[in-house]
Design an enzyme around this catalytic site. Structure first.
Site, PDB file in Angstrom:
ATOM      1  N   ARG A 110       0.812  -1.218   0.000  1.00 50.26           N
ATOM      2  CA  ARG A 110       0.000   0.000   0.000  1.00 50.26           C
ATOM      3  C   ARG A 110       0.843   1.264   0.000  1.00 50.26           C
ATOM      4  O   ARG A 110       0.552   2.222  -0.736  1.00 50.26           O
ATOM      5  CB  ARG A 110      -0.958  -0.021   1.195  1.00 50.26           C
ATOM      6  N   LYS A 145       2.118  25.219  -4.099  1.00 50.91           N
ATOM      7  CA  LYS A 145       0.876  24.632  -3.567  1.00 50.91           C
ATOM      8  C   LYS A 145       1.005  23.113  -3.577  1.00 50.91           C
ATOM      9  O   LYS A 145       0.396  22.405  -4.376  1.00 50.91           O
ATOM     10  CB  LYS A 145      -0.314  25.097  -4.404  1.00 50.91           C
ATOM     11  N   LYS A 177       4.307  39.488  -4.037  1.00 53.65           N
ATOM     12  CA  LYS A 177       2.904  39.269  -4.359  1.00 53.65           C
ATOM     13  C   LYS A 177       2.061  40.466  -3.924  1.00 53.65           C
ATOM     14  O   LYS A 177       2.575  41.445  -3.374  1.00 53.65           O
ATOM     15  CB  LYS A 177       2.420  37.975  -3.700  1.00 53.65           C
ATOM     16  N   GLU A 207       4.613  39.896  -8.974  1.00 57.98           N
ATOM     17  CA  GLU A 207       3.251  39.544  -9.386  1.00 57.98           C
ATOM     18  C   GLU A 207       2.470  40.825  -9.667  1.00 57.98           C
ATOM     19  O   GLU A 207       2.471  41.752  -8.845  1.00 57.98           O
ATOM     20  CB  GLU A 207       2.548  38.747  -8.291  1.00 57.98           C
ATOM     21  N   ASP A 228      -0.993  37.678 -13.280  1.00 53.99           N
ATOM     22  CA  ASP A 228      -1.985  36.900 -12.538  1.00 53.99           C
ATOM     23  C   ASP A 228      -3.405  37.127 -13.039  1.00 53.99           C
ATOM     24  O   ASP A 228      -3.886  38.267 -13.082  1.00 53.99           O
ATOM     25  CB  ASP A 228      -1.895  37.244 -11.047  1.00 53.99           C
TER      26      ASP A 228
END
Length: 290
Positions: A110, A145, A177, A207, A228
Site C-alpha cells: 500500500r 501549492k 505578491k 506579481e 496573474d
C-alpha cells in the site's frame, strides 16, 4: 502491452532524500502490532511474485519510492523495473515486478502504491498540459501549492511529466505578491526593499494584476513578472510591453482547455497549482503473478 520505454531523462532523487519519507509512511501503516491480517493468513515461509501493473494510460513517476517501500520492509525482496520513470504506459502494462516473501510484499504494497500512483498522476497531468501547448514556446510550471512534506517528490514528478519547477521554498527566490505590495505601499518601494536585502545571485519576480502595475515594475526593473489572472488579450498586451526585458509567467485558473490560448500569447511560463495540490492519482495495482 509493453510500455513505451523511451522515457524522459530526469535525474532521479537520491535514496537518502526518499528513505526517511518511506520509512515514516511504513511506520504509520504498521502501527503498534504490524500487519495482523497478513501475519494471520500468509505462511512466513511462502514466497511469491507480484507485478505492479497499469490500470490507466499515463506517465510513470515514483518507482524509487515503490522500490524502497518493499526494500525497507525486507531487503531480500527482488524489485525489477520494467518501465522506468518517464515511461508512457497503457492499461495492462507491467511497470515492475517484486519477488520474495509474500508477507513482506503485502506489507509494503500500500505505501508503495500510494507514492507511485500519486506521483504518476502528477506526471501524467503535467504531460497532458505539455502536449496541449505543444508548438508554443511556453513551459508548464508548478507552484508551492504542494502537500506538506511531499514538495520535493511532487516537483520531481512535474519534471518527469515534462514540466519545469518554480521556486522550492521562500528562500531561493524573491516573489513579490499582492500582499507584499499592499503592505509596502506600492510596487516600487517593495522591489527596492527586496533588492537592497538580497544577494547578487537571487532573482526577483513581481506579481502584477494590471498593466499599470506591470509598467511600474518594468520601469524599476525585475527579473520576471507573474501575470496573474489576466485574460489572453491582456496577456498578449503584457508580453508586448515586456518585450523580452523579463521572463513572463501566466497564472490563474489554467486548465488543459484554456492553456493553449494562454500559451499562444507568447508567455514564457504557465504556472498551475492543481498539478500538485489536487491532481487525481494514476490507477496502478499490484497483481499476484504466481
Amino acid at each position: 502491452m509493453r510500455p513505451d520505454t523511451d522515457a524522459r531523462q530526469v535525474t532521479p532523487l537520491p535514496d537518502v532524500m526518499l528513505e526517511p519519507q518511506v520509512r515514516a509512511a511504513l511506520l504509520e501503516d504498521l502501527g503498534r502490532a504490524g500487519d495482523i491480517t497478513t501475519d494471520a493468513i500468509v505462511p512466513a515461509s511462502l514466497r511469491t511474485r507480484c507485478v505492479l501493473a497499469a490500470r490507466q494510460k499515463g506517465i510513470v513517476a515514483g518507482l524509487d519510492m515503490a522500490r524502497l517501500s518493499f526494500a525497507l520492509v525486507d531487503p531480500t525482496l527482488r524489485f525489477t523495473m520494467h518501465a522506468p520513470d518517464g515511461s508512457r504506459i497503457a492499461p495492462g502494462d507491467r511497470i515492475a515486478t517484486v519477488e520474495g516473501s509474500a508477507r513482506s510484499i503485502l506489507i509494503g504494497e500500500r505505501v508503495g502504491l500510494n507514492y507511485l500512483s500519486h506521483l504518476s498522476g502528477i506526471a501524467s497531468a503535467t504531460d497532458g498540459v505539455v502536449h496541449a501547448i505543444a508548438g508554443t514556446k511556453a513551459r508548464v510550471c508548478c507552484t508551492r501549492k504542494t502537500t506538506p512534506g511531499l514538495r520535493a517528490l511532487q516537483k520531481y514528478a512535474v519534471r518527469v511529466g515534462g514540466g519545469a519547477n518554480h521556486r522550492f521554498g521562500l528562500d531561493d527566490a524573491v516573489l513579490i505578491k499582492d500582499n507584499h505590495i499592499a503592505i509596502a505601499g506600492g510596487v516600487s518601494v517593495a522591489v527596492e526593499r527586496a533588492r537592497r536585502a538580497i544577494g547578487h545571485l537571487v532573482k526577483i519576480e513581481l506579481e502584477v494584476d494590471t498593466l499599470e502595475q506591470l509598467k511600474e515594475g518594468l520601469r524599476i526593473g525585475v527579473d520576471a513578472v507573474l501575470l496573474d489572472n489576466m485574460p489572453p488579450p491582456t496577456l498578449r498586451e503584457a508580453v508586448a510591453m515586456v518585450a523580452g526585458r523579463a521572463i513572463t509567467e501566466a497564472s490563474g485558473r489554467v486548465t488543459p482547455e484554456t492553456a493553449p490560448a494562454i500559451a499562444e500569447t507568447g508567455v514564457d511560463l504557465i504556472s498551475i497549482g492543481w498539478l500538485t495540490h489536487s491532481v487525481s492519482v494514476l490507477d496502478i495495482g499490484l497483481d499476484y503473478a504466481d
